[in-house]
Design an enzyme around this catalytic site. Sequence first.
Site, short mmCIF file in Angstrom:
data_model
loop_
_atom_site.label_atom_id
_atom_site.label_comp_id
_atom_site.label_asym_id
_atom_site.label_seq_id
_atom_site.Cartn_x
_atom_site.Cartn_y
_atom_site.Cartn_z
N SER A 130 0.78 -1.22 0.00
CA SER A 130 0.00 0.00 0.00
C SER A 130 0.82 1.28 0.00
O SER A 130 1.56 1.53 -0.93
CB SER A 130 -0.94 -0.05 1.20
OG SER A 130 -1.78 1.05 1.20
N LYS A 169 -0.85 -3.96 -3.38
CA LYS A 169 -2.09 -3.36 -2.85
C LYS A 169 -2.11 -1.90 -3.24
O LYS A 169 -1.49 -1.07 -2.61
CB LYS A 169 -2.15 -3.52 -1.33
CG LYS A 169 -3.33 -2.80 -0.68
CD LYS A 169 -4.65 -3.38 -1.11
CE LYS A 169 -5.81 -2.83 -0.31
NZ LYS A 169 -6.09 -1.42 -0.57
#
Length: 389
Positions: free
Chosen positions: A304, A329
């Site tokens: 992320s 992600k």
Amino acid sequence: MSGRDLFCQPRRIRRGAALTLVFAGVLVTGAATGSFPQSDEPAREAASGPAGPRTRHEAVQRAAAEAMADGKSPMEAAERAVSRSGDRWGAVYSEDEYEEFRDSLDGRYTGVGLWARRERDGRIEVTKVQPGSPAAAAGIHAGDRLRSVDGGEVDGRPVTEVVSLLRGDAEDAPAGTTVTLGLQRGTRAWTEKLHRARLSTDSVTVRRLPGGVTVIKIAAFTKGSAQAVRGALHDTPADAGVVLDLRGNSGGLVTEAVDTASGFLDGGLVATYDVDGAQRALHADSGGDTTRPLVALVDGGTMSAAEMLTGALQDRGRAVVIGSRTFGKGSVQMPTKLPDGSVAELTVGHYRTPSGHAVDGRGVTPDLEAGPDALRRAETVLTGLGDPS
């Protein structure tokens, strides 16, 4: 896994949802920083089709409201609706779980204050004890062996499972609940009953290697992470190489990741992202250190916001990335409060690196592949990067 901080992600992670700390907390708080629109703004924008983000949010809210009207569980109804939506990263949190989620972004967690790792023979060894924690008050030391948790042996178990036991995830155990540890130090074996507590932890640690290289380890992008990184850079000699260790970094506040990028870039693009089809961009502040030799270490646990930072430093030519492909992600979640106080979180968009590379499902490919020897390879690379010839 050689070691893991006991600061963890939200407990609902055990059900396969919300594998990162990513954008969700930022979309809640982003209005205060100017980084993202108001948390309800995407719902006012045009949906991207019959199954667009707005439509999916409305379906989940409607399912929860109908369940409440029928005297059923709104949260369970919302979970079924999220599952039907096909959203890989969709999740539903109870009110308490989401509050814990928000706390984790502030660097707070419920636990006993232990860091641990699994040795090659399967033993779980305490690597660090947080000052002022229940574990510290009980006299537990780094190097002690953790043999059991509440009577269950932990040898050979993944550290993540041991973490879950210590935190009481299966019971959603709050602060004040007890956990009994079986410990060993040398030939002495004993048990210790501890009360879990609300604790704060530093997500950034710094150490200097014998050759002069500074290693800055960022476990997660919680509030204050970027300031801690800047402080570490300020205390590091100008000509010393830096290793930015993002291995196992599960993400966090994107504002902190962007501010961290600002420490190494002189302005410019960090990432682009879309929310319900509307394109937006994140930029670094000017004035960062652009000359210091820099290596970023990544692995499959780099997720992320950490992937966003990695992609920016790599695409901008600012760092050599060493390790293994990152998790992949790269989606943006939007939280919606449900009638019973629980929170549904659905994907509303995705982000890309400065060169336009999509991260979601693909990850970031390092410049140099490396496994356990990644740090040693980083030192070698930094020697070359720092060579004026």
